[in-house]
Design a protein around this motif. Structure first.
Motif, PDB file in Angstrom:
ATOM      1  N   LYS A 147      11.237  15.122  43.862  1.00 14.24           N
ATOM      2  CA  LYS A 147      10.796  16.464  44.239  1.00 14.24           C
ATOM      3  C   LYS A 147      11.708  17.055  45.302  1.00 14.24           C
ATOM      4  CE  LYS A 147       5.909  16.017  43.097  1.00 14.24           C
ATOM      5  NZ  LYS A 147       4.546  15.925  43.612  1.00 14.24           N
ATOM      6  N   LYS A 148      12.096  16.216  46.273  1.00 11.67           N
ATOM      7  CA  LYS A 148      12.982  16.676  47.346  1.00 11.67           C
ATOM      8  C   LYS A 148      14.342  17.088  46.782  1.00 11.67           C
ATOM      9  CE  LYS A 148      15.030  15.104  51.687  1.00 11.67           C
ATOM     10  NZ  LYS A 148      15.206  13.948  52.588  1.00 11.67           N
ATOM     11  N   LEU A 149      14.879  16.268  45.881  1.00 13.71           N
ATOM     12  CA  LEU A 149      16.173  16.591  45.277  1.00 13.71           C
ATOM     13  C   LEU A 149      16.087  17.844  44.411  1.00 13.71           C
ATOM     14  CD1 LEU A 149      17.434  13.009  44.346  1.00 13.71           C
ATOM     15  CD2 LEU A 149      18.356  14.516  46.116  1.00 13.71           C
ATOM     16  N   ASN A 150      14.989  18.006  43.680  1.00  7.84           N
ATOM     17  CA  ASN A 150      14.801  19.215  42.867  1.00  7.84           C
ATOM     18  C   ASN A 150      14.717  20.453  43.748  1.00  7.84           C
ATOM     19  OD1 ASN A 150      14.931  18.174  40.284  1.00  7.84           O
ATOM     20  ND2 ASN A 150      12.760  17.697  40.223  1.00  7.84           N
ATOM     21  N   HIS A 151      14.031  20.314  44.883  1.00  4.77           N
ATOM     22  CA  HIS A 151      13.935  21.437  45.828  1.00  4.77           C
ATOM     23  C   HIS A 151      15.324  21.789  46.361  1.00  4.77           C
ATOM     24  CE1 HIS A 151      12.226  24.096  48.814  1.00  4.77           C
ATOM     25  NE2 HIS A 151      12.895  23.450  49.761  1.00  4.77           N
ATOM     26  N   GLN A 152      16.107  20.754  46.716  1.00  3.60           N
ATOM     27  CA  GLN A 152      17.471  20.996  47.201  1.00  3.60           C
ATOM     28  C   GLN A 152      18.322  21.651  46.120  1.00  3.60           C
ATOM     29  OE1 GLN A 152      18.762  17.115  48.472  1.00  3.60           O
ATOM     30  NE2 GLN A 152      17.885  17.336  50.526  1.00  3.60           N
ATOM     31  N   LEU A 153      18.179  21.171  44.885  1.00  5.09           N
ATOM     32  CA  LEU A 153      18.934  21.746  43.775  1.00  5.09           C
ATOM     33  C   LEU A 153      18.592  23.222  43.594  1.00  5.09           C
ATOM     34  CD1 LEU A 153      20.797  21.520  41.286  1.00  5.09           C
ATOM     35  CD2 LEU A 153      18.789  20.805  39.981  1.00  5.09           C
ATOM     36  N   SER A 154      17.303  23.542  43.616  1.00 10.66           N
ATOM     37  CA  SER A 154      16.876  24.939  43.465  1.00 10.66           C
ATOM     38  C   SER A 154      17.454  25.801  44.580  1.00 10.66           C
ATOM     39  CB  SER A 154      15.358  25.032  43.478  1.00 10.66           C
ATOM     40  OG  SER A 154      14.821  24.357  42.387  1.00 10.66           O
ATOM     41  N   LYS A 155      17.399  25.291  45.798  1.00 14.86           N
ATOM     42  CA  LYS A 155      17.923  26.031  46.951  1.00 14.86           C
ATOM     43  C   LYS A 155      19.429  26.268  46.803  1.00 14.86           C
ATOM     44  CE  LYS A 155      18.135  25.737  51.984  1.00 14.86           C
ATOM     45  NZ  LYS A 155      17.835  24.926  53.164  1.00 14.86           N
ATOM     46  N   LEU A 156      20.151  25.233  46.388  1.00 14.64           N
ATOM     47  CA  LEU A 156      21.602  25.371  46.215  1.00 14.64           C
ATOM     48  C   LEU A 156      21.941  26.341  45.083  1.00 14.64           C
ATOM     49  CD1 LEU A 156      22.781  21.687  46.738  1.00 14.64           C
ATOM     50  CD2 LEU A 156      23.189  23.636  48.252  1.00 14.64           C
ATOM     51  N   LEU A 157      21.154  26.312  44.014  1.00 12.89           N
ATOM     52  CA  LEU A 157      21.402  27.247  42.912  1.00 12.89           C
ATOM     53  C   LEU A 157      21.172  28.692  43.356  1.00 12.89           C
ATOM     54  CD1 LEU A 157      19.852  25.320  39.894  1.00 12.89           C
ATOM     55  CD2 LEU A 157      22.274  25.820  40.276  1.00 12.89           C
ATOM     56  N   LYS A 158      20.144  28.910  44.189  1.00 10.85           N
ATOM     57  CA  LYS A 158      19.909  30.256  44.712  1.00 10.85           C
ATOM     58  C   LYS A 158      21.068  30.696  45.602  1.00 10.85           C
ATOM     59  CE  LYS A 158      14.869  30.117  44.599  1.00 10.85           C
ATOM     60  NZ  LYS A 158      13.645  30.002  45.402  1.00 10.85           N
TER      61      LYS A 158
END
Length: 184
Positions: free
Chosen positions: A95-106
């Motif tokens: 979940k933490k990595l997915n959150h980081q991925l979403s943030k980086l994509l934004k």
């Protein structure tokens, strides 16, 4: 500017096709990751770019999912990594990595938009076409236009510097007001 519906047909321009492929590939991999995370599904996607370069995404890995697909009739024995994969700590990490991925994509999308905006502004600048050629290749008229443009830019720069100096002085005064009381 909002999204618009794109007609589903092959993009004719090769550079536009490559850009479209890259954007769509990123979105496809993101959706596959979401499916794997939300549904605990095993997913693998393999795509080839218009240039023939392969790209793949797999959850948990491409190899594990392909191996499972190829051995459909044979029951797979659980491996130690598969047994450990479903721990609560791993779920939190995912979940933490997915959150980081979403943030980086934004952030990446925001930077792309900034780049596009800067490109548009660059083309709006009068005389910008003269920056595309070496100075030695410019005609006398183009050189005079470039000189005029540079002088205007210099004037704007000095004006902006003066504005910043005034703002700085006002800020200093607001932080340390001058008192009118006479000292005894």
């Amino acid at each position: 500017m909002g999204r618009r519906k794109i007609e589903m047909k092959m993009v004719k321009d090769s550079s536009s096709r490559q850009v479209t492929f890259s954007k769509r590939r990123t979105g496809l991999f993101k959706k596959a990751n979401e499916l794997a995370t939300l549904c605990a599904a095993q997913v693998v996607i393999v795509v080839f770019s218009p240039g023939g370069k392969p790209f793949s995404f797999g959850h948990p890995t491409v190899e594990e999912v392909v191996e499972r697909f190829l051995n459909q009739g044979t029951p797979t024995k659980p491996s130690i990594p598969n047994l450990l994969r479903d721990t609560p700590q791993d779920e939190r990490d995912i979940k933490k990595l997915n959150h980081q991925l979403s943030k980086l994509l934004k952030e990446l999308e925001a930077e792309k938009q900034k780049g596009e905006m800067l490109e548009k502004e660059k083309t709006k600048v009068k005389g910008a076409e003269n920056f595309q050629k070496p100075i030695s290749d410019l005609s006398l008229v183009e050189l005079l236009d470039l000189k005029k443009f540079m002088e205007g830019l210099q004037a704007k720069l000095w004006s902006r510097a003066d504005e910043m100096e005034v703002s700085s002085s006002l800020l200093l005064l607001s932080q340390n007001p001058v008192s009118n009381k006479a000292e005894n």
